[in-house]
Scaffold this active site. Structure first.
Site, mmCIF file in Angstrom:
data_model
loop_
_atom_site.group_PDB
_atom_site.id
_atom_site.type_symbol
_atom_site.label_atom_id
_atom_site.label_comp_id
_atom_site.label_asym_id
_atom_site.label_seq_id
_atom_site.Cartn_x
_atom_site.Cartn_y
_atom_site.Cartn_z
ATOM 1 N N GLU A 52 37.053 65.334 78.997
ATOM 2 C CA GLU A 52 36.082 64.692 77.808
ATOM 3 C C GLU A 52 36.351 63.449 77.540
ATOM 4 O OE1 GLU A 52 35.486 67.370 74.364
ATOM 5 O OE2 GLU A 52 36.348 69.023 75.534
ATOM 6 N N GLY A 58 32.738 62.029 87.931
ATOM 7 C CA GLY A 58 33.663 62.629 86.713
ATOM 8 C C GLY A 58 33.314 61.598 85.554
ATOM 9 N N SER A 59 34.184 60.581 85.445
ATOM 10 C CA SER A 59 33.610 59.549 84.458
ATOM 11 C C SER A 59 32.685 58.836 84.486
ATOM 12 C CB SER A 59 34.853 58.378 84.395
ATOM 13 O OG SER A 59 36.226 58.949 84.686
ATOM 14 N N GLY A 78 68.751 69.958 79.150
ATOM 15 C CA GLY A 78 68.244 70.709 80.540
ATOM 16 C C GLY A 78 67.425 71.854 80.066
ATOM 17 N N GLU A 131 41.237 55.892 79.485
ATOM 18 C CA GLU A 131 40.679 54.552 79.616
ATOM 19 C C GLU A 131 39.162 54.362 79.195
ATOM 20 O OE1 GLU A 131 42.383 56.394 81.427
ATOM 21 O OE2 GLU A 131 43.980 55.032 81.879
ATOM 22 N N ALA A 171 28.983 72.723 82.380
ATOM 23 C CA ALA A 171 29.219 72.079 83.842
ATOM 24 C C ALA A 171 28.513 70.995 83.947
ATOM 25 C CB ALA A 171 28.610 73.181 84.634
ATOM 26 N N LEU A 172 29.296 69.528 83.652
ATOM 27 C CA LEU A 172 28.888 68.417 83.981
ATOM 28 C C LEU A 172 29.511 67.810 85.049
ATOM 29 C CD1 LEU A 172 27.358 66.229 82.355
ATOM 30 C CD2 LEU A 172 29.273 65.337 81.202
ATOM 31 N N ILE A 201 35.144 72.954 86.324
ATOM 32 C CA ILE A 201 34.551 73.698 85.119
ATOM 33 C C ILE A 201 35.340 74.519 84.601
ATOM 34 C CG2 ILE A 201 32.382 74.851 84.575
ATOM 35 C CD1 ILE A 201 32.268 71.735 85.576
ATOM 36 N N ARG A 258 72.275 72.803 67.891
ATOM 37 C CA ARG A 258 72.993 72.397 69.062
ATOM 38 C C ARG A 258 74.084 71.556 68.515
ATOM 39 N NH1 ARG A 258 74.406 73.470 73.801
ATOM 40 N NH2 ARG A 258 74.770 71.682 75.287
HETATM 41 C C1 LIG Z 1 41.937 70.989 82.822
HETATM 42 C C2 LIG Z 1 40.434 70.157 83.061
HETATM 43 C C3 LIG Z 1 39.280 70.691 82.481
HETATM 44 C C4 LIG Z 1 37.922 70.117 82.633
HETATM 45 N N1 LIG Z 1 36.734 71.137 81.964
HETATM 46 C C5 LIG Z 1 35.757 70.446 82.307
HETATM 47 C C6 LIG Z 1 34.531 71.193 81.951
HETATM 48 O O1 LIG Z 1 34.749 72.346 81.432
HETATM 49 N N2 LIG Z 1 33.487 70.583 82.252
HETATM 50 C C7 LIG Z 1 33.089 69.510 82.869
HETATM 51 O O2 LIG Z 1 32.326 69.139 83.319
HETATM 52 N N3 LIG Z 1 34.167 68.797 83.332
HETATM 53 C C8 LIG Z 1 35.444 69.215 83.041
HETATM 54 N N4 LIG Z 1 36.583 68.746 83.454
HETATM 55 C C9 LIG Z 1 36.430 67.265 84.342
HETATM 56 C C10 LIG Z 1 36.755 66.014 83.473
HETATM 57 O O3 LIG Z 1 35.621 65.615 82.637
HETATM 58 C C11 LIG Z 1 36.936 64.921 84.574
HETATM 59 O O4 LIG Z 1 38.194 65.180 85.263
HETATM 60 C C12 LIG Z 1 36.980 63.542 83.938
HETATM 61 O O5 LIG Z 1 35.817 63.117 83.262
HETATM 62 C C13 LIG Z 1 37.491 62.567 84.757
HETATM 63 O O6 LIG Z 1 36.743 62.745 85.967
HETATM 64 P P1 LIG Z 1 37.328 62.373 87.406
HETATM 65 O O7 LIG Z 1 38.541 63.637 87.552
HETATM 66 O O8 LIG Z 1 36.490 62.552 88.412
HETATM 67 O O9 LIG Z 1 38.037 61.327 87.501
HETATM 68 P P2 LIG Z 1 37.678 59.759 87.667
HETATM 69 O O10 LIG Z 1 36.192 59.718 87.120
HETATM 70 O O11 LIG Z 1 37.760 59.580 89.156
HETATM 71 O O12 LIG Z 1 38.675 58.873 86.913
HETATM 72 C C14 LIG Z 1 39.951 58.652 87.388
HETATM 73 C C15 LIG Z 1 40.811 57.833 86.351
HETATM 74 O O13 LIG Z 1 40.226 56.422 86.603
HETATM 75 C C16 LIG Z 1 40.240 55.954 85.274
HETATM 76 N N5 LIG Z 1 39.257 55.276 84.633
HETATM 77 C C17 LIG Z 1 37.943 56.068 84.303
HETATM 78 N N6 LIG Z 1 37.136 55.140 83.972
HETATM 79 C C18 LIG Z 1 37.684 53.977 84.101
HETATM 80 C C19 LIG Z 1 36.965 52.625 83.934
HETATM 81 N N7 LIG Z 1 35.850 52.336 83.353
HETATM 82 N N8 LIG Z 1 38.160 51.853 84.076
HETATM 83 C C20 LIG Z 1 39.125 51.736 84.571
HETATM 84 N N9 LIG Z 1 39.784 53.010 84.712
HETATM 85 C C21 LIG Z 1 38.902 54.036 84.768
HETATM 86 C C22 LIG Z 1 40.721 57.135 84.301
HETATM 87 O O14 LIG Z 1 42.313 57.078 84.413
HETATM 88 C C23 LIG Z 1 40.622 58.483 85.019
HETATM 89 O O15 LIG Z 1 41.423 59.334 84.854
HETATM 90 C C24 LIG Z 1 37.873 69.153 83.216
HETATM 91 C C25 LIG Z 1 39.049 68.305 83.851
HETATM 92 C C26 LIG Z 1 40.302 69.019 83.710
HETATM 93 C C27 LIG Z 1 41.467 68.271 84.302
#
Ligand SMILES: Cc1cc2nc3c(=O)[nH]c(=O)nc-3n(C[C@H](O)[C@H](O)[C@H](O)COP(=O)(O)OP(=O)(O)OC[C@H]3O[C@@H](n4cnc5c(N)ncnc54)[C@H](O)[C@@H]3O)c2cc1C
Length: 398
Positions: free
Chosen positions: A379, A141-142, A356, A383, A134-135, A167, A276
């Site tokens: 993960e 996110g990023s 289709g 980007e 859980a991060l 999570i 096909r």
């Molecule tokens: C199916 C699924 C399972 C997951 N499981 C877990 C888990 O078990 N534990 C956990 O902690 N998290 C989990 N996550 C979260 C995941 O790690 C985050 O969704 C990811 O880190 C992106 O963060 P965000 O969704 O907040 O997107 P944001 O950080 O808001 O980013 C949005 C978009 O911005 C773009 N971007 C990012 N950085 C930059 C940059 N520096 N410059 C330009 N563009 C950029 C990318 O295209 C990105 O997709 C999961 C996500 C999904 C979809």
């Protein structure tokens, strides 16, 4: 889960990246995976079922080191890649269940105390406890350093307050490796990790999130959730590094999962094109089809080489006891980026070839089209991987 029209090729096992033990592991897993039949309509029930089966089959022993009941002395990237590739070929949900046992317990393997390792890792390897990592948070996110969740020291432990989201295994996990700010003014240097049992008072895991492909997910709410002092995982304020080290181990294995899905899409495409009939011949007889199949195969092989290289580099460096270096991180980033992006293209081409049928709910390419999408986001989004690679290129050439 739909069974494959033909078994996957094992030609890549001859590559010099692998040892005989890896080859034997992949060959043993193939018939086991093909023989499993799990009803995946309810992703939570199916995920529990997969964890049990994977535990009973002995496959989860690759998620922990031998000192805690694992199959090998330490986490082996090539074994993880091959396991995920093979499982994802048959069922992306089986791969997910496997991967989360490793990712969810990875921080305990790397930095857990002796009692944390004995309380959790054996149970993870046996499929008796489900793990989660859980991060991420709604506004972090990023940008992990922006996390807002706080852990405040009390007389006998820690009080956690805040929210985690996206999570995996949220709501079905038995425990969560949670990252929280212990020094709110220190950015990523003020984060500490904790192990929190699912039944801890003040933790609410009931907010399920539904996504486009089967994947148990939840938002976790920590409302004055109190854990004992021994729940601290690793060093005080060492949580960011610990999270990144954990992700580093598993990044190349995400590429392995993408590879398995892409290989399955190619098998489905070849099968469909060979059966096909149109315009008096088979779809596979058209040069345009052969060109597409050729492109798909090259996209898969190029991703495979980067993936196996990244896994081999990490295993080699661990075996030599070399300190983690930037080139390993860049290689893993290249593997994750190329394998997930290439797999998306391959699956899209396979779907197009099905006409289709490709968009009909229940066909394998339709579910793969949904399954692959989140791998380009979690993960570290594509980007983020581009930036890691770009910075490494600049470092190496200036
Ligand atoms: C199916 C699924 C399972 C997951 N499981 C877990 C888990 O078990 N534990 C956990 O902690 N998290 C989990 N996550 C979260 C995941 O790690 C985050 O969704 C990811 O880190 C992106 O963060 P965000 O969704 O907040 O997107 P944001 O950080 O808001 O980013 C949005 C978009 O911005 C773009 N971007 C990012 N950085 C930059 C940059 N520096 N410059 C330009 N563009 C950029 C990318 O295209 C990105 O997709 C999961 C996500 C999904 C979809």
């Amino acid at each position: 889960m739909a069974s494959s029209p033909v078994p996957p090729s094992t030609a890549h096992l001859a590559l010099p990246f692998f040892d005989d033990a890896h080859r034997a592991l992949a060959r043993e897993l193939l018939p086991w995976a093909a023989a499993q039949s799990v009803d995946e309509r309810d992703d939570r029930a199916a995920c529990r079922d997969w964890v049990k089966r994977l535990g009973q089959g002995g496959w989860l022993r690759y998620c922990v080191p031998a000192s805690s009941g694992g199959a090998l002395e330490r986490l082996d990237s090539r074994a993880l890649v091959l396991l995920r590739e093979t499982l994802a070929f048959h069922s992306p949900l089986a791969d997910f269940a496997f991967a989360m046992q490793g990712l969810g317990s990875g921080a305990i393997t790397l930095a857990g105390s002796a009692s944390q390792q004995s309380n959790y890792l054996g149970a993870v390897a046996g499929g008796d406890k489900i793990a989660a990592f859980a991060l991420s948070e709604p506004d972090a996110g990023s940008d992990v350093g922006a996390m807002a969740m706080q852990a405040v020291s009390t007389s006998d432990g820690w009080r956690l307050t805040g929210e985690k989201t996206w999570i995996s295994n949220g709501g079905i996990a038995d425990f969560y490796c949670v990252f929280a700010k212990t020094d709110p003014n220190a950015g990523s240097r003020g984060i500490t990790a904790f192990v929190v049992d699912a039944n801890t008072a003040g933790l609410d895991t009931s907010a399920h999130i539904e996504v486009m492909a089967p994947h148990p997910l939840a938002t976790l709410r920590f409302d004055g959730c109190t854990v004992p002092r021994e729940a601290q995982l690793g060093e005080l304020h060492g949580g960011f590094k610990l999270a990144m080290r954990t992700l580093d181990i598993f990044r190349a294995s995400v590429a392995g999962a993408a590879l398995g899905m892409a290989r399955r899409a190619l098998v489905e495409a070849v099968h469909h094109a060979s059966h096909r009939r149109m315009f008096g011949q088979m779809l596979a007889d058209f040069q345009l089809t052969q060109a597409k199949l050729g492109e798909m195969a090259a996209l898969i092989d190029s991703a495979a080489l980067l993936t196996y290289r990244a896994a081999w580099m990490r295993d080699d460096s661990e075996a030599r006891g070399a300190p983690a270096a930037g080139d390993l991180t860049a290689a893993a980033a290249m593997a994750k980026m190329c394998a997930t992006e290439n797999a998306s293209r391959v699956i899209d081409m396979a779907l197009q070839m099905h006409g289709g049928l490709g968009v009909k709910v229940g066909t394998k390419v339709e579910s793969l089209y949904r399954d692959i999408r989140s791998l380009r986001i979690y993960e570290g989004a594509t980007e983020v991987q581009q930036l890691i690679i770009g910075k490494s290129v600049l470092r190496s050439q200036t």
